[in-house]
Design an enzyme around this catalytic site. Structure first.
Site, short mmCIF file in Angstrom:
data_model
loop_
_atom_site.label_atom_id
_atom_site.label_comp_id
_atom_site.label_asym_id
_atom_site.label_seq_id
_atom_site.Cartn_x
_atom_site.Cartn_y
_atom_site.Cartn_z
N LYS A 35 36.90 47.60 -70.46
CA LYS A 35 36.22 46.44 -71.06
C LYS A 35 36.72 45.14 -70.43
CE LYS A 35 39.63 46.18 -74.80
NZ LYS A 35 39.95 46.69 -76.15
N TYR A 267 49.68 14.14 -65.64
CA TYR A 267 49.24 13.36 -66.80
C TYR A 267 50.36 13.13 -67.82
CZ TYR A 267 44.44 14.16 -65.22
OH TYR A 267 43.29 14.20 -64.50
C1 LIG Z 1 40.90 47.71 -76.10
C2 LIG Z 1 40.83 49.01 -76.76
C3 LIG Z 1 41.64 50.08 -76.34
C4 LIG Z 1 42.72 49.94 -75.31
O1 LIG Z 1 43.78 49.17 -75.83
P1 LIG Z 1 45.11 48.96 -74.97
O2 LIG Z 1 46.06 48.36 -75.92
O3 LIG Z 1 44.76 48.02 -73.85
O4 LIG Z 1 45.49 50.29 -74.47
C5 LIG Z 1 41.43 51.30 -76.93
N1 LIG Z 1 40.49 51.47 -77.88
C6 LIG Z 1 39.73 50.45 -78.34
C7 LIG Z 1 38.73 50.68 -79.40
C8 LIG Z 1 39.88 49.19 -77.80
O5 LIG Z 1 39.12 48.18 -78.25
#
Ligand SMILES: *Cc1c(COP(=O)(O)O)cnc(C)c1O
Length: 383
Positions: A35, A267
């Site tokens: 993702k 700044y």
């Molecule tokens: C993001 C996510 C993961 C992976 O999480 P990590 O902590 O990066 O391993 C697994 N399952 C779901 C549903 C997620 O949203």
């Protein structure tokens, strides 16, 4: 090279991390979570490297990312789980993307689409075992399972998975972890009792994959660990788990110039030179992912960098597209020299975890923000 900074992604590291996770998971399969553009590492190249390394499934939050994987020719099983009404379910079904059912409306809308286009769905029912986020609450689960299994007997879908997500896996002994596992076991038993023939039961994220084999079930879902970062920095560094950070961020110095003592820098002059010195100008800023909260002050350096083999920190405010380093009176650096913001840490350079600590966030946020802002290049492609 026109842009004066870049993200360099080491695909060999992603392959090797996926392999290390597959080995650790034993008889469970690995779903690499890709993702958010593979946590900023680039959806398609990172997904392919993870598959080459030993992952056999992929997961995305957004359907568009699952469809982009299919458009790139990825044929491995892909699960997608986050949508609002009106999502592209028809495209997902035609492209063979597994769909999560995290609420009654999702099941209804997916089944409507199945009836419309005549293409069956593969469903993973997501149970909210305690995270309080996406997922069917345990009280709603019997009705959702009954509806899904009735549709299955009509040939509209297959319930292939029961899954959930942990709230506190980065603290393996936390009582919520055990409590969620118990609710999960009940959900699996309920589904199987109702006749579901589950292909995959899955609960573990990176933290659970690295710390708790009792959470493995049939499939583990690491994200961060695939990219070589530790989800439990208080328990272990990446190397302790056989992982190598895959992202490096580097920039070229735009300028190195002598200034007198008492020169206010950037700044609001949050930093003032304590002596005659040389300032280095780094041509990336918060628009490129450098957190503004990594600004330095008179009392403390900001975000860490490596330049000329030395560790320095941001001097003064991080601006939209630049920040300044105090290179010291004897600096030998010149414009064009490379500044490494973070990397694998194997050559003394800072890591994404170092940035996270300075800024008060987690390495997840560091890699996603740089990865989505800067141009990306790849190394370590499979021969
Ligand atoms: C993001 C996510 C993961 C992976 O999480 P990590 O902590 O990066 O391993 C697994 N399952 C779901 C549903 C997620 O949203």
């Amino acid at each position: 090279m026109s842009y004066p900074a870049r993200v360099v992604v080491d695909l060999a590291a992603i392959r090797s991390n996926a392999g290390a996770l597959a080995e650790r998971a034993g008889s469970a399969s690995v779903l690499a979570v890709v993702k958010a553009d593979a946590y900023g590492h680039g959806l398609v190249p990172a997904a392919k490297a993870a598959l080459e390394g030993g992952a056999t499934w992929l997961g995305t939050a957004q359907l568009d990312e699952a469809l982009a994987l299919r458009a790139a020719g990825v044929t491995a099983p892909v699960l997608s789980w986050l949508y609002a009404p009106g999502a592209r379910f028809a495209d997902a079904l035609r492209q063979g993307v597994d769909l999560s059912v995290g609420a009654p409306w999702m099941l209804a809308e997916i089944l409507d689409t199945v009836r419309e286009i005549g293409h069956p769905a593969r469903l993973h029912v997501k149970v909210d075992t305690g995270l309080g986020r996406n997922g069917v609450m345990p009280v709603e689960l019997p009705a959702v399972l009954d509806a899904a299994l009735a549709a299955q007997s009509e040939g509209l879908c297959q319930v292939v998975g029961i899954w959930s997500h942990l709230a506190w896996a980065d603290d393996p002994g936390h009582p919520t972890v055990r409590a969620q596992a118990e609710v999960f076991a009940d959900a699996v038993a309920l589904a199987e009792g109702k006749g579901a023939r589950l292909e995959v039961r899955h609960l573990a994220n990176s933290a659970a994959t690295l710390t708790d084999p009792s959470m493995y079930y049939d499939l583990v879902r690491p994200g961060l660990a695939v990219y070589g970062l530790s989800p439990v920095p208080h328990l272990g560094a990446p190397a302790d788990y056989g992982l190598r950070p895959a992202m490096r961020v580097e920039a070229e110095l735009a300028l190195a110039k002598a200034v007198p003592a008492g020169q206010g820098v950037s700044y609001a002059h949050a930093y003032t030179t304590p002596r005659d010195t040389v300032l280095g100008l780094v041509p990336i800023g918060y628009a490129d992912g450098v957190p503004r909260s990594a600004s330095g002050s008179a009392d403390a350096w900001g975000g860490p960098v490596q330049v000329g083999g030395r560790r320095l920190g941001v001097a003064g405010r991080v601006c939209m597209d630049q920040f300044v380093l105090d290179l010291g009176p004897d600096a030998s650096e010149a414009s064009g020299d490379t500044v490494v913001l973070f990397g694998a840490g194997e050559r003394g350079e800072p890591t994404a975890e170092d940035w996270a600590r300075v800024v008060g966030t987690i390495s997840y946020e560091i890699v996603t923000r740089f990865g989505s802002a800067l141009p990306r290049t790849y190394q370590g492609e499979q021969a």
